[in-house]
Scaffold this motif. Structure first.
Motif, PDB file in Angstrom:
ATOM      1  N   PHE A 175       0.843  -1.187   0.000  1.00 13.30           N
ATOM      2  CA  PHE A 175       0.000   0.000   0.000  1.00 13.30           C
ATOM      3  C   PHE A 175       0.885   1.247   0.000  1.00 13.30           C
ATOM      4  CE2 PHE A 175      -2.508  -3.393   1.716  1.00 13.30           C
ATOM      5  CZ  PHE A 175      -3.767  -3.217   1.160  1.00 13.30           C
ATOM      6  N   PRO A 176       1.306   1.684  -1.170  1.00  9.62           N
ATOM      7  CA  PRO A 176       2.211   2.842  -1.244  1.00  9.62           C
ATOM      8  C   PRO A 176       1.468   4.166  -1.094  1.00  9.62           C
ATOM      9  CG  PRO A 176       1.734   2.061  -3.433  1.00  9.62           C
ATOM     10  CD  PRO A 176       1.032   1.114  -2.486  1.00  9.62           C
ATOM     11  N   PHE A 177       0.600   4.248  -0.105  1.00  8.24           N
ATOM     12  CA  PHE A 177      -0.118   5.491   0.159  1.00  8.24           C
ATOM     13  C   PHE A 177      -0.576   5.513   1.613  1.00  8.24           C
ATOM     14  CE2 PHE A 177      -3.305   2.455  -1.350  1.00  8.24           C
ATOM     15  CZ  PHE A 177      -4.334   2.577  -0.422  1.00  8.24           C
ATOM     16  N   THR A 178      -0.812   6.704   2.118  1.00 10.95           N
ATOM     17  CA  THR A 178      -1.380   6.874   3.456  1.00 10.95           C
ATOM     18  C   THR A 178      -2.892   6.913   3.327  1.00 10.95           C
ATOM     19  OG1 THR A 178       0.549   8.145   4.179  1.00 10.95           O
ATOM     20  CG2 THR A 178      -1.471   8.340   5.496  1.00 10.95           C
ATOM     21  N   PRO A 199      -4.906  10.358  -1.404  1.00 12.75           N
ATOM     22  CA  PRO A 199      -3.856  10.469  -0.385  1.00 12.75           C
ATOM     23  C   PRO A 199      -2.825  11.562  -0.681  1.00 12.75           C
ATOM     24  CG  PRO A 199      -4.219   8.179  -1.030  1.00 12.75           C
ATOM     25  CD  PRO A 199      -4.952   9.025  -2.013  1.00 12.75           C
ATOM     26  N   ASP A 200      -2.114  11.968   0.349  1.00 12.40           N
ATOM     27  CA  ASP A 200      -0.987  12.873   0.177  1.00 12.40           C
ATOM     28  C   ASP A 200      -0.006  12.263  -0.823  1.00 12.40           C
ATOM     29  OD1 ASP A 200      -2.051  14.598   2.029  1.00 12.40           O
ATOM     30  OD2 ASP A 200      -0.833  13.851   3.701  1.00 12.40           O
ATOM     31  N   GLY A 201       0.531  13.101  -1.688  1.00 18.78           N
ATOM     32  CA  GLY A 201       1.445  12.602  -2.711  1.00 18.78           C
ATOM     33  C   GLY A 201       0.747  12.188  -3.988  1.00 18.78           C
ATOM     34  N   GLY A 230      -5.459  -9.884   3.251  1.00 18.97           N
ATOM     35  CA  GLY A 230      -6.809  -9.448   3.569  1.00 18.97           C
ATOM     36  C   GLY A 230      -6.897  -7.997   3.976  1.00 18.97           C
ATOM     37  N   ARG A 231      -5.777  -7.319   4.038  1.00 14.63           N
ATOM     38  CA  ARG A 231      -5.774  -5.919   4.455  1.00 14.63           C
ATOM     39  C   ARG A 231      -6.494  -5.061   3.423  1.00 14.63           C
ATOM     40  NH1 ARG A 231      -0.414  -2.103   5.003  1.00 14.63           N
ATOM     41  NH2 ARG A 231      -1.442  -0.210   5.772  1.00 14.63           N
ATOM     42  N   ILE A 232      -7.274  -4.082   3.910  1.00 15.73           N
ATOM     43  CA  ILE A 232      -8.028  -3.168   3.061  1.00 15.73           C
ATOM     44  C   ILE A 232      -7.791  -1.744   3.553  1.00 15.73           C
ATOM     45  CG2 ILE A 232     -10.336  -2.461   2.303  1.00 15.73           C
ATOM     46  CD1 ILE A 232     -11.232  -5.365   2.751  1.00 15.73           C
ATOM     47  N   GLU A 233      -7.481  -0.824   2.638  1.00 16.87           N
ATOM     48  CA  GLU A 233      -7.252   0.567   3.012  1.00 16.87           C
ATOM     49  C   GLU A 233      -7.988   1.495   2.055  1.00 16.87           C
ATOM     50  OE1 GLU A 233      -6.037   1.303   5.716  1.00 16.87           O
ATOM     51  OE2 GLU A 233      -4.471  -0.118   6.314  1.00 16.87           O
ATOM     52  N   ARG A 234      -8.464   2.624   2.601  1.00 13.11           N
ATOM     53  CA  ARG A 234      -9.235   3.585   1.806  1.00 13.11           C
ATOM     54  C   ARG A 234      -8.293   4.499   1.028  1.00 13.11           C
ATOM     55  NH1 ARG A 234     -11.773   5.979   5.733  1.00 13.11           N
ATOM     56  NH2 ARG A 234     -13.605   4.608   5.730  1.00 13.11           N
ATOM     57  N   PHE A 235      -8.511   4.593  -0.298  1.00 14.42           N
ATOM     58  CA  PHE A 235      -7.651   5.396  -1.177  1.00 14.42           C
ATOM     59  C   PHE A 235      -8.321   6.692  -1.618  1.00 14.42           C
ATOM     60  CE2 PHE A 235      -6.231   6.587  -5.458  1.00 14.42           C
ATOM     61  CZ  PHE A 235      -4.855   6.683  -5.270  1.00 14.42           C
ATOM     62  N   LEU A 236      -9.631   6.673  -1.814  1.00 15.89           N
ATOM     63  CA  LEU A 236     -10.324   7.826  -2.406  1.00 15.89           C
ATOM     64  C   LEU A 236     -11.699   7.966  -1.787  1.00 15.89           C
ATOM     65  CD1 LEU A 236     -10.669   8.714  -6.182  1.00 15.89           C
ATOM     66  CD2 LEU A 236     -12.734   8.177  -4.868  1.00 15.89           C
TER      67      LEU A 236
END
Length: 636
Positions: free
Chosen positions: A75-78, A91-93, A575-581
């Motif tokens: 996940f190359p984003f915060t 995300p930032d960046g 299984g990790r899930i992260e919000r991008f937008l």
């Protein structure tokens, strides 16, 4: 209910009007009925749906929390927080810019639309259409082309001259018809970012009146013949284009979903054919087409609805080519068409039927795909299958043939839902997009929600329109499921053509800040990534699953803290899930693709209920946005 009120309904709510729910749900009888049919459900009800699904069927998820801590490289984003405002957040960046928005010209001699005045009938098929949805990118001779769907219209915005957006003439109807369908457009990146290449020979609009060919087992059938087409092989237009797909030979698959809402009758005494009920075709349409275009008047053309609900193949490289409706892929409310190649070279197409209690399908071609060879009949000749999920984590694909259904081949193609019911397929919680992992032999389907699962009506368990009961089961384990889940299956022998598979739940969406039971979601859902109603899904080239939502954005009650609709990234391994937008208020996030160099991620923002993207004081316009990293590194 007035006509302008129906404009504001979702297609799911429109279907609800035709088959309304009971006033009261009797949960005790739901439990009794469910347990009597499936002893397995006793475990679900006693220990919680999440415990059952994540126990025997979702062993991968049991280690999610521990593994996620070491999975940062995927996940190359915060991650971004939930959004509630009127714009897009990334995300930032990262940054975003509009690429194409409703009414934007495809040709230099056409003006950009003034949303306050609308589009003229002369220009309505020369501009970017309304309510962008599924899309794919193609590279043709060094040119980058995006083919993108336009699912439906917003008449109160699109017909500002008509009171409450109600069509008053054949021209009004033609404007609405032209703004739906598909856009094929060339795009290029320059000093000011990505833009449409005006006047490109590839630019094209395909709409409700574009000539098309019917092919496959239903072509020429009496079921498809009309007064205007005695052959049953030529038709006009494609309706309610939702999800999409891409073939290995470089064609675009656009999918007809809620076609039923476009038909009505001007004859109050006309008796609707019995087969209309399963597909939700009623005496009145959403947009009043039948009043001005007799093709959509079922009292005059009762077979016309049989000519919609298909996957349509389009050649984006040739603007003069005629689209082809592939009836072998079935007539359902197609969400998308995910294509892969089996070990022996046969073509596999996975498809969901987006209605509560309908089914998940797979087509297996008879022929073999040979790069550079003849592909004209690969999607015409083969066998359509439907999924049956067992509670022990296994499943099988049931063939829909004259032998298994007792129906003729053309009947299976036209009345596919009936055929699937006959073989005992598993009713699902609105199967939406299917995504196939490019780096592992597995596929995923977003089951967006199902408010009727486990509900009672007249003392009996609710059914789909064909009478199949909406029982609780391991793959659809929650009654009145407002959050949805994502099911994953692994074909036997690592071969998508195999008739058997194993399955688990990649995740169950939920709200852990409100619930502590099954409605909190699965172990990989937390207060920082929670969402509801997974809808669009697509893998990038690295095997990361991008999940788009189309659900409740009230940010209240069961949905408190979830904010607007969003796009998330999921890692199939951990299984990790992260919000991008996050999207503007009222918008659905739907449709995505990548530039040829994978440095731009194109994402669709549909039906914003906010002044997006033009800002305060402007009318909302559905838009494709182009997302890039500040360092111009690859995104997908």
């Amino acid at each position: 209910m007035t006509r302008t009120d129906t404009f504001k309904l979702s297609w799911d709510e429109w279907d609800e009007l035709q088959n309304p729910p009971p006033a009261v749900t009797d949960f005790d009888r739901v439990v009794e009925a469910a347990v009597s049919r499936r002893g397995f459900l006793g475990g679900i009800l006693a220990f919680g749906s999440a415990a059952a699904a994540m126990g025997t069927l979702g062993q991968l998820m049991s280690s999610t929390a521990a593994e996620a801590a070491t999975a940062t490289s995927r996940f190359p984003f915060t991650p971004v927080p939930a959004g509630t405002d009127a714009t897009v957040h990334v995300p930032d960046g990262y940054s975003w810019k509009p690429l194409a928005k409703w009414g934007q010209p495809l040709f230099s001699n056409v003006p950009d639309v003034d949303p306050a005045k609308g589009v003229s009938v002369e220009n309505s098929d020369k501009v970017f259409g309304e309510n962008t949805d599924g899309m794919e990118l193609f590279v043709v001779g060094g040119h980058q082309l995006i083919a993108v769907n336009h699912e439906y219209v917003n008449p109160e915005i699109n017909l500002p001259h008509a009171e409450k957006g109600i069509p008053q003439s054949a021209d009004d109807v033609k404007i609405l018809q032209n703004m739906q369908g598909v856009t094929v457009m060339e795009v290029a990146e320059g000093e000011n970012g990505w833009q449409i290449v005006l006047d490109s020979p590839f630019n094209r609009r395909i709409h409700h009146n574009t000539p098309m060919t019917l092919s496959g087992p239903a072509a020429g059938s009496d079921l498809l013949k009309t007064e205007a087409d005695a052959t049953g092989t030529d038709c006009l237009g494609t309706l309610n284009n939702c999800g999409a797909g891409k073939t290995p030979w470089g064609t675009y698959l656009t999918c007809e979903e809620n076609f039923n809402g476009y038909f009505g009758s001007t004859d109050a005494n006309f008796a609707l054919p019995a087969d209309y009920k399963r597909y939700g075709i009623a005496a009145e349409s959403v947009y009043s087409y039948e009043k001005f275009d007799p093709r959509f008047d079922v009292s005059k053309n009762p077979n016309e609805p049989h000519r919609f609900g298909y996957v349509v193949e389009i050649n984006p490289a040739d603007a003069t080519s005629k689209p082809v409706k592939r009836t072998a892929l079935g007539r359902i409310k197609h969400e998308n068409a995910a294509v892969t190649i089996a070990r022996d070279g046969r073509v596999i197409v996975y498809m969901g039927d987006d209605e509560r209690g309908e089914f998940l399908y797979k087509f297996v071609s008879s022929g073999i795909y040979v790069p550079g060879g003849d592909t004209s009949t690969l999607l015409d000749e083969g066998t359509l299958h439907v999924a049956k999920f067992s509670d022990d984590g296994t499943g099988e694909w049931l063939a829909l043939t004259p032998e298994t259904t007792g129906m003729k081949a053309d009947e299976i193609a036209v009345f596919t839902r009936k055929a699937a019911s006959k073989v005992g397929a598993t009713t699902m919680d609105r199967p939406e997009w299917v995504a196939i992992n490019p780096v592992a032999v597995e596929a995923y389907c977003a089951l967006t929600n199902n408010s009727r699962r486990g509900e009672m009506k007249d003392g009996k368990l609710r059914t789909n329109a064909g009478g199949d009961e909406l029982t609780l089961n391991a793959v659809n384990p929650r009654e009145k499921n407002g959050y949805g889940q994502i099911v994953r299956w692994y074909p036997e022998n690592d071969d998508h053509a195999d008739g058997r598979f194993k399955w688990d739940l990649f995740c169950m969406a939920g709200n852990p800040s409100v619930h502590k039971d099954a409605y909190a979601g699965s172990a990989n859902i937390n207060e920082g990534n929670m969402f509801n109603s997974p809808d669009g899904m697509m893998f990038d080239s690295t095997g990361l699953l991008w999940i788009q939502t189309d659900g409740e954005d009230t940010n209240e009650g069961d949905f408190a803290g979830q904010g607007n609709n969003q796009m998330l990234a999921g890692d199939p391994v951990t299984g990790r899930i992260e919000r991008f937008l996050t999207a503007p208020k009222g918008a659905e996030v739907t449709g995505q693709t990548w530039s040829a160099d994978k440095r731009t991620h194109f994402v669709g923002i549909q039906h914003p209920d906010a002044p997006f993207p033009d800002g305060e004081g402007k009318l909302p316009r559905s838009t494709i946005v182009a997302i890039k990293r500040a360092d111009n590194a690859m995104i997908g």
